[in-house]
Design a protein around this motif. Structure first.
Motif, PDB file in Angstrom:
ATOM      1  N   ALA A  56       9.035  -3.359 118.359  1.00 30.12           N
ATOM      2  CA  ALA A  56       8.148  -4.235 117.595  1.00 30.12           C
ATOM      3  C   ALA A  56       8.052  -5.616 118.232  1.00 30.12           C
ATOM      4  CB  ALA A  56       8.647  -4.367 116.158  1.00 30.12           C
ATOM      5  N   ASP A  57       6.876  -6.216 118.094  1.00 30.57           N
ATOM      6  CA  ASP A  57       6.632  -7.581 118.550  1.00 30.57           C
ATOM      7  C   ASP A  57       6.433  -8.478 117.332  1.00 30.57           C
ATOM      8  OD1 ASP A  57       6.644  -6.944 121.330  1.00 30.57           O
ATOM      9  OD2 ASP A  57       4.620  -6.133 121.116  1.00 30.57           O
ATOM     10  N   ALA A  58       6.885  -9.707 117.460  1.00 32.81           N
ATOM     11  CA  ALA A  58       6.801 -10.652 116.340  1.00 32.81           C
ATOM     12  C   ALA A  58       5.455 -11.366 116.312  1.00 32.81           C
ATOM     13  CB  ALA A  58       7.915 -11.682 116.458  1.00 32.81           C
ATOM     14  N   VAL A  59       4.906 -11.536 115.115  1.00 37.28           N
ATOM     15  CA  VAL A  59       3.734 -12.388 114.904  1.00 37.28           C
ATOM     16  C   VAL A  59       4.030 -13.269 113.695  1.00 37.28           C
ATOM     17  CG1 VAL A  59       2.060 -10.775 115.902  1.00 37.28           C
ATOM     18  CG2 VAL A  59       2.581 -10.650 113.468  1.00 37.28           C
ATOM     19  N   LYS A  60       3.346 -14.398 113.627  1.00 41.93           N
ATOM     20  CA  LYS A  60       3.607 -15.331 112.528  1.00 41.93           C
ATOM     21  C   LYS A  60       2.663 -15.061 111.360  1.00 41.93           C
ATOM     22  CE  LYS A  60       4.832 -20.193 111.867  1.00 41.93           C
ATOM     23  NZ  LYS A  60       6.262 -19.928 111.731  1.00 41.93           N
ATOM     24  N   SER A  61       3.225 -14.934 110.173  1.00 41.88           N
ATOM     25  CA  SER A  61       2.390 -14.722 108.984  1.00 41.88           C
ATOM     26  C   SER A  61       1.781 -16.055 108.556  1.00 41.88           C
ATOM     27  CB  SER A  61       3.221 -14.132 107.846  1.00 41.88           C
ATOM     28  OG  SER A  61       4.235 -15.033 107.447  1.00 41.88           O
ATOM     29  N   TYR A  62       0.720 -15.973 107.771  1.00 41.02           N
ATOM     30  CA  TYR A  62      -0.001 -17.178 107.371  1.00 41.02           C
ATOM     31  C   TYR A  62       0.644 -17.888 106.182  1.00 41.02           C
ATOM     32  CZ  TYR A  62      -3.822 -16.280 110.594  1.00 41.02           C
ATOM     33  OH  TYR A  62      -4.570 -16.117 111.738  1.00 41.02           O
ATOM     34  N   THR A  63       1.589 -17.221 105.533  1.00 41.66           N
ATOM     35  CA  THR A  63       2.302 -17.830 104.408  1.00 41.66           C
ATOM     36  C   THR A  63       3.647 -17.128 104.250  1.00 41.66           C
ATOM     37  OG1 THR A  63       2.120 -18.462 102.072  1.00 41.66           O
ATOM     38  CG2 THR A  63       1.316 -16.278 102.667  1.00 41.66           C
ATOM     39  N   GLU A  64       4.495 -17.632 103.390  1.00 36.54           N
ATOM     40  CA  GLU A  64       5.788 -17.004 103.157  1.00 36.54           C
ATOM     41  C   GLU A  64       5.588 -15.586 102.620  1.00 36.54           C
ATOM     42  OE1 GLU A  64       8.770 -18.071 103.905  1.00 36.54           O
ATOM     43  OE2 GLU A  64       8.068 -20.004 104.642  1.00 36.54           O
ATOM     44  N   VAL A  65       6.391 -14.674 103.102  1.00 38.22           N
ATOM     45  CA  VAL A  65       6.263 -13.262 102.730  1.00 38.22           C
ATOM     46  C   VAL A  65       7.212 -12.939 101.573  1.00 38.22           C
ATOM     47  CG1 VAL A  65       6.446 -10.876 103.551  1.00 38.22           C
ATOM     48  CG2 VAL A  65       5.684 -12.694 105.117  1.00 38.22           C
ATOM     49  N   THR A  66       6.705 -12.240 100.579  1.00 32.85           N
ATOM     50  CA  THR A  66       7.533 -11.807  99.452  1.00 32.85           C
ATOM     51  C   THR A  66       7.229 -10.342  99.142  1.00 32.85           C
ATOM     52  OG1 THR A  66       5.923 -12.349  97.718  1.00 32.85           O
ATOM     53  CG2 THR A  66       7.377 -14.134  98.465  1.00 32.85           C
ATOM     54  N   ASP A  67       8.038  -9.769  98.262  1.00 31.19           N
ATOM     55  CA  ASP A  67       7.817  -8.380  97.867  1.00 31.19           C
ATOM     56  C   ASP A  67       6.511  -8.214  97.094  1.00 31.19           C
ATOM     57  OD1 ASP A  67       9.194  -6.169  98.646  1.00 31.19           O
ATOM     58  OD2 ASP A  67      10.680  -6.223  97.049  1.00 31.19           O
ATOM     59  N   SER A  68       6.032  -9.295  96.490  1.00 31.49           N
ATOM     60  CA  SER A  68       4.823  -9.197  95.659  1.00 31.49           C
ATOM     61  C   SER A  68       3.536  -9.493  96.425  1.00 31.49           C
ATOM     62  CB  SER A  68       4.927 -10.149  94.457  1.00 31.49           C
ATOM     63  OG  SER A  68       5.038 -11.489  94.905  1.00 31.49           O
ATOM     64  N   ASN A  69       3.650 -10.039  97.660  1.00 37.84           N
ATOM     65  CA  ASN A  69       2.406 -10.384  98.368  1.00 37.84           C
ATOM     66  C   ASN A  69       2.221  -9.702  99.719  1.00 37.84           C
ATOM     67  OD1 ASN A  69       3.923 -11.733 100.321  1.00 37.84           O
ATOM     68  ND2 ASN A  69       3.277 -13.783  99.720  1.00 37.84           N
ATOM     69  N   TYR A  70       3.230  -8.976 100.209  1.00 34.50           N
ATOM     70  CA  TYR A  70       3.129  -8.474 101.589  1.00 34.50           C
ATOM     71  C   TYR A  70       1.988  -7.472 101.788  1.00 34.50           C
ATOM     72  CZ  TYR A  70       5.394  -3.969 100.527  1.00 34.50           C
ATOM     73  OH  TYR A  70       5.677  -2.722 100.049  1.00 34.50           O
ATOM     74  N   GLU A  71       1.686  -6.676 100.756  1.00 39.58           N
ATOM     75  CA  GLU A  71       0.573  -5.727 100.876  1.00 39.58           C
ATOM     76  C   GLU A  71      -0.763  -6.466 100.931  1.00 39.58           C
ATOM     77  OE1 GLU A  71       2.088  -1.634  98.809  1.00 39.58           O
ATOM     78  OE2 GLU A  71       1.589  -3.292  97.457  1.00 39.58           O
ATOM     79  N   THR A  72      -0.876  -7.538 100.162  1.00 41.52           N
ATOM     80  CA  THR A  72      -2.084  -8.362 100.181  1.00 41.52           C
ATOM     81  C   THR A  72      -2.266  -9.013 101.549  1.00 41.52           C
ATOM     82  OG1 THR A  72      -1.890  -8.829  97.815  1.00 41.52           O
ATOM     83  CG2 THR A  72      -3.233 -10.349  99.109  1.00 41.52           C
ATOM     84  N   LEU A  73      -1.179  -9.524 102.120  1.00 46.84           N
ATOM     85  CA  LEU A  73      -1.246 -10.164 103.427  1.00 46.84           C
ATOM     86  C   LEU A  73      -1.634  -9.155 104.509  1.00 46.84           C
ATOM     87  CD1 LEU A  73       1.907 -12.497 103.323  1.00 46.84           C
ATOM     88  CD2 LEU A  73      -0.443 -13.003 102.655  1.00 46.84           C
ATOM     89  N   GLY A  74      -1.121  -7.942 104.404  1.00 49.38           N
ATOM     90  CA  GLY A  74      -1.477  -6.907 105.370  1.00 49.38           C
ATOM     91  C   GLY A  74      -2.957  -6.590 105.321  1.00 49.38           C
ATOM     92  N   LEU A  75      -3.520  -6.524 104.114  1.00 48.04           N
ATOM     93  CA  LEU A  75      -4.952  -6.264 103.967  1.00 48.04           C
ATOM     94  C   LEU A  75      -5.774  -7.419 104.534  1.00 48.04           C
ATOM     95  CD1 LEU A  75      -7.226  -4.493 102.925  1.00 48.04           C
ATOM     96  CD2 LEU A  75      -6.870  -5.454 100.629  1.00 48.04           C
ATOM     97  N   LEU A  76      -5.337  -8.648 104.288  1.00 52.43           N
ATOM     98  CA  LEU A  76      -6.047  -9.814 104.830  1.00 52.43           C
ATOM     99  C   LEU A  76      -5.955  -9.861 106.354  1.00 52.43           C
ATOM    100  CD1 LEU A  76      -5.084 -12.467 102.138  1.00 52.43           C
ATOM    101  CD2 LEU A  76      -7.388 -11.620 102.626  1.00 52.43           C
ATOM    102  N   ASP A  77      -4.861  -9.349 106.916  1.00 50.83           N
ATOM    103  CA  ASP A  77      -4.749  -9.257 108.374  1.00 50.83           C
ATOM    104  C   ASP A  77      -5.857  -8.369 108.928  1.00 50.83           C
ATOM    105  OD1 ASP A  77      -2.522 -10.867 108.348  1.00 50.83           O
ATOM    106  OD2 ASP A  77      -1.082  -9.239 108.619  1.00 50.83           O
ATOM    107  N   ALA A  78      -6.177  -7.292 108.200  1.00 44.43           N
ATOM    108  CA  ALA A  78      -7.252  -6.391 108.624  1.00 44.43           C
ATOM    109  C   ALA A  78      -8.593  -7.126 108.600  1.00 44.43           C
ATOM    110  CB  ALA A  78      -7.298  -5.161 107.728  1.00 44.43           C
ATOM    111  N   PHE A  79      -8.808  -7.969 107.599  1.00 43.75           N
ATOM    112  CA  PHE A  79     -10.020  -8.795 107.554  1.00 43.75           C
ATOM    113  C   PHE A  79     -10.067  -9.703 108.781  1.00 43.75           C
ATOM    114  CE2 PHE A  79     -10.300  -7.439 103.215  1.00 43.75           C
ATOM    115  CZ  PHE A  79     -11.609  -7.649 102.822  1.00 43.75           C
ATOM    116  N   LYS A  80      -8.929 -10.296 109.101  1.00 46.01           N
ATOM    117  CA  LYS A  80      -8.856 -11.221 110.249  1.00 46.01           C
ATOM    118  C   LYS A  80      -9.149 -10.505 111.566  1.00 46.01           C
ATOM    119  CE  LYS A  80      -4.698 -12.244 111.532  1.00 46.01           C
ATOM    120  NZ  LYS A  80      -4.586 -11.610 112.884  1.00 46.01           N
ATOM    121  N   ASP A  81      -8.656  -9.270 111.691  1.00 43.01           N
ATOM    122  CA  ASP A  81      -8.791  -8.518 112.948  1.00 43.01           C
ATOM    123  C   ASP A  81      -9.969  -7.560 112.942  1.00 43.01           C
ATOM    124  OD1 ASP A  81      -6.526  -9.782 113.888  1.00 43.01           O
ATOM    125  OD2 ASP A  81      -5.164  -8.177 113.256  1.00 43.01           O
TER     126      ASP A  81
END
Length: 205
Positions: free
Chosen positions: A126-151
């Motif tokens: 695995a390679d490291a990338v920086k998330s756009y905000t602090e990661v928690t158990d309640s938001n990581y799925e949302t952040l993953g979906l937004l990553d798809a929007f970004k990419d």
């Protein structure tokens, strides 16, 4: 009960194939040195196996031999710190699970705000990338979906039009609270993410 007996008892209660560390065994920091010797003895006896520093598992024995922990279990210790989620899997491997691409990733990406997580252990890379905000158990799925929007323009084997259709279907399936969280965390992302999400939400009504 001695520390060694206590550790053995707790490990016996753990399911086979599940990774664990010092926190899971409820070992106090002042007992780490003694505990390390106990765990080393258990490894020599074949009762546990070591994955990485401070991370172990109970091997599952079958008629076909010893089974390795599942992929998600191998990855889990890197996504949590002191029992709290600090990272999540993103990139092509995630987009595959979201139905955006059929391609598989040889190396995955792990996003975290507070830590750079690079892995090169056996089949787990695995390679490291920086998330756009602090990661928690309640938001990581949302952040993953937004990553798809970004990419959206860089998803392998997926045109922008196909990606937008799939993302639109995913968003349409979210409940009200999930949609609110998506809009909230989109504010942490580049303007193009907010614009695309806004267009999809408007089109979905």
């Amino acid at each position: 009960m001695t520390l060694a007996a206590d550790i053995r008892k707790r490990i016996k209660q753990l399911p086979e194939g599940k990774t664990f560390g010092y926190d899971n065994l409820r070992i106090a920091k002042e007992d780490y040195t003694t505990a390390a010797k106990v765990l080393e003895r258990l490894q020599k006896q074949g009762l546990i196996k070591k994955i990485s520093k401070g991370v172990f598992y109970k091997p599952e024995q079958t008629v076909f031999g010893e089974l390795q922990p599942e992929y998600s279990e191998l990855l889990r210790p890197y996504l949590f710190e002191n029992g709290k989620r600090i990272a999540y899997e993103t990139g092509t491997s995630l987009y595959n699970r979201l139905g955006l691409t059929t391609q598989m990733a040889f190396r995955i990406k792990i996003a975290s705000r507070s830590k750079r997580i690079n892995i090169n252990r056996g089949t787990l890379k695995a390679d490291a990338v920086k998330s756009y905000t602090e990661v928690t158990d309640s938001n990581y799925e949302t952040l993953g979906l937004l990553d798809a929007f970004k990419d959206v323009k860089r998803i392998p084997d997926c045109s922008v039009a196909q990606a937008v259709l799939r993302l639109s279907a995913i968003v349409k399936g979210l409940n009200e609270k999930q949609t609110e969280n998506l809009a909230k965390y989109a504010l942490c992302y580049p303007p193009r993410v907010r614009a695309l999400l806004g267009a999809i939400l408007e089109n979905n009504g």
